[in-house]
Scaffold this motif. Structure first.
Motif, PDB file in Angstrom:
ATOM      1  N   ILE A  32      18.361 -56.469  45.191  1.00  0.00           N
ATOM      2  CA  ILE A  32      19.233 -57.352  44.421  1.00  0.00           C
ATOM      3  C   ILE A  32      18.981 -57.091  42.935  1.00  0.00           C
ATOM      4  N   ALA A  33      19.978 -56.546  42.256  1.00  0.00           N
ATOM      5  CA  ALA A  33      19.810 -56.227  40.838  1.00  0.00           C
ATOM      6  C   ALA A  33      19.714 -57.489  39.982  1.00  0.00           C
ATOM      7  N   LYS A  34      20.592 -58.474  40.262  1.00  0.00           N
ATOM      8  CA  LYS A  34      20.605 -59.684  39.452  1.00  0.00           C
ATOM      9  C   LYS A  34      21.350 -60.787  40.200  1.00  0.00           C
ATOM     10  N   THR A  35      20.775 -61.987  40.207  1.00  0.00           N
ATOM     11  CA  THR A  35      21.401 -63.150  40.826  1.00  0.00           C
ATOM     12  C   THR A  35      20.777 -64.398  40.223  1.00  0.00           C
ATOM     13  N   CYS A  36      21.278 -65.553  40.589  1.00  0.00           N
ATOM     14  CA  CYS A  36      20.636 -66.806  40.167  1.00  0.00           C
ATOM     15  C   CYS A  36      19.869 -67.376  41.365  1.00  0.00           C
ATOM     16  N   GLY A  37      18.945 -68.257  41.083  1.00  0.00           N
ATOM     17  CA  GLY A  37      18.093 -68.807  42.130  1.00  0.00           C
ATOM     18  C   GLY A  37      18.843 -69.532  43.224  1.00  0.00           C
ATOM     19  N   PHE A  38      19.876 -70.298  42.854  1.00  0.00           N
ATOM     20  CA  PHE A  38      20.631 -71.045  43.853  1.00  0.00           C
ATOM     21  C   PHE A  38      21.342 -70.102  44.817  1.00  0.00           C
ATOM     22  N   GLU A  39      21.969 -69.050  44.295  1.00  0.00           N
ATOM     23  CA  GLU A  39      22.649 -68.078  45.160  1.00  0.00           C
ATOM     24  C   GLU A  39      21.649 -67.376  46.073  1.00  0.00           C
ATOM     25  N   PHE A  40      20.502 -67.019  45.532  1.00  0.00           N
ATOM     26  CA  PHE A  40      19.473 -66.361  46.326  1.00  0.00           C
ATOM     27  C   PHE A  40      19.013 -67.262  47.469  1.00  0.00           C
ATOM     28  N   ALA A  41      18.697 -68.510  47.146  1.00  0.00           N
ATOM     29  CA  ALA A  41      18.236 -69.463  48.157  1.00  0.00           C
ATOM     30  C   ALA A  41      19.326 -69.757  49.183  1.00  0.00           C
ATOM     31  N   SER A  42      20.558 -69.848  48.732  1.00  0.00           N
ATOM     32  CA  SER A  42      21.674 -70.093  49.654  1.00  0.00           C
ATOM     33  C   SER A  42      21.815 -68.947  50.646  1.00  0.00           C
ATOM     34  N   GLY A  43      21.642 -67.723  50.171  1.00  0.00           N
ATOM     35  CA  GLY A  43      21.697 -66.559  51.057  1.00  0.00           C
ATOM     36  C   GLY A  43      20.603 -66.590  52.103  1.00  0.00           C
ATOM     37  N   LEU A  44      19.385 -66.963  51.695  1.00  0.00           N
ATOM     38  CA  LEU A  44      18.284 -67.078  52.661  1.00  0.00           C
ATOM     39  C   LEU A  44      18.585 -68.149  53.706  1.00  0.00           C
ATOM     40  N   TYR A  45      19.084 -69.290  53.251  1.00  0.00           N
ATOM     41  CA  TYR A  45      19.410 -70.391  54.157  1.00  0.00           C
ATOM     42  C   TYR A  45      20.468 -69.959  55.170  1.00  0.00           C
ATOM     43  N   GLU A  46      21.533 -69.364  54.678  1.00  0.00           N
ATOM     44  CA  GLU A  46      22.619 -68.926  55.564  1.00  0.00           C
ATOM     45  C   GLU A  46      22.144 -67.876  56.559  1.00  0.00           C
ATOM     46  N   GLN A  47      21.334 -66.936  56.082  1.00  0.00           N
ATOM     47  CA  GLN A  47      20.843 -65.885  56.973  1.00  0.00           C
ATOM     48  C   GLN A  47      19.960 -66.470  58.068  1.00  0.00           C
ATOM     49  N   ALA A  48      19.025 -67.337  57.705  1.00  0.00           N
ATOM     50  CA  ALA A  48      18.144 -67.943  58.704  1.00  0.00           C
ATOM     51  C   ALA A  48      18.947 -68.761  59.712  1.00  0.00           C
ATOM     52  N   SER A  49      19.889 -69.533  59.209  1.00  0.00           N
ATOM     53  CA  SER A  49      20.719 -70.369  60.073  1.00  0.00           C
ATOM     54  C   SER A  49      21.603 -69.520  60.989  1.00  0.00           C
ATOM     55  N   ASN A  50      22.245 -68.507  60.425  1.00  0.00           N
ATOM     56  CA  ASN A  50      23.137 -67.644  61.219  1.00  0.00           C
ATOM     57  C   ASN A  50      22.389 -66.857  62.286  1.00  0.00           C
ATOM     58  N   LEU A  51      21.124 -66.542  62.030  1.00  0.00           N
ATOM     59  CA  LEU A  51      20.328 -65.823  63.028  1.00  0.00           C
ATOM     60  C   LEU A  51      19.872 -66.733  64.168  1.00  0.00           C
ATOM     61  N   GLY A  52      19.924 -68.061  63.936  1.00  0.00           N
ATOM     62  CA  GLY A  52      19.574 -68.985  65.008  1.00  0.00           C
ATOM     63  C   GLY A  52      18.415 -69.914  64.734  1.00  0.00           C
ATOM     64  N   ALA A  53      17.847 -69.878  63.532  1.00  0.00           N
ATOM     65  CA  ALA A  53      16.781 -70.826  63.215  1.00  0.00           C
ATOM     66  C   ALA A  53      17.387 -72.220  63.104  1.00  0.00           C
ATOM     67  N   ASP A  54      16.698 -73.204  63.649  1.00  0.00           N
ATOM     68  CA  ASP A  54      17.111 -74.592  63.485  1.00  0.00           C
ATOM     69  C   ASP A  54      16.481 -75.119  62.197  1.00  0.00           C
ATOM     70  N   ILE A  55      17.293 -75.669  61.321  1.00  0.00           N
ATOM     71  CA  ILE A  55      16.817 -76.203  60.049  1.00  0.00           C
ATOM     72  C   ILE A  55      17.178 -77.678  59.996  1.00  0.00           C
ATOM     73  N   GLU A  56      16.153 -78.515  59.884  1.00  0.00           N
ATOM     74  CA  GLU A  56      16.363 -79.959  59.862  1.00  0.00           C
ATOM     75  C   GLU A  56      15.756 -80.536  58.594  1.00  0.00           C
TER      76      GLU A  56
END
Length: 85
Positions: free
Chosen positions: A51-75
């Motif tokens: 990742i050349a450049k991003t903001c923290g919120f976008e980075f964290a949102s990507g991690l959240y979406e990836q974990a959730s889409n792979l099947g992790a349960d997030i509560e």
């Protein structure tokens, strides 16, 4: 029943969830407030591998979406005690 329970949905917790699910484990992430941890307050992240450049919120949102889409349960529940069973 979960193989892995992760306390905290910051960068490390969400990354651990991604790797846990990819390893075939059933993963639960518990977060007391908001996902992303302190990195969501970073206006600019540079030179992160891949990742050349991003903001923290976008980075964290990507991690959240990836974990959730792979099947992790997030509560969004606050952990008040951890007990070895």
């Amino acid at each position: 029943m979960y193989d892995i329970v992760i306390v905290g949905a910051g960068t490390a917790g969400l990354s651990a969830a991604i790797y846990g699910v990819r390893a075939g484990k059933k993963v639960l992430v518990l977060e007391g407030q908001n996902f992303g941890g302190q990195i969501i307050n970073s206006p600019e992240i540079e030179n992160y591998p891949g990742i050349a450049k991003t903001c923290g919120f976008e980075f964290a949102s990507g991690l959240y979406e990836q974990a959730s889409n792979l099947g992790a349960d997030i509560e969004f529940e606050q952990v008040v005690e951890v007990e070895k069973n």
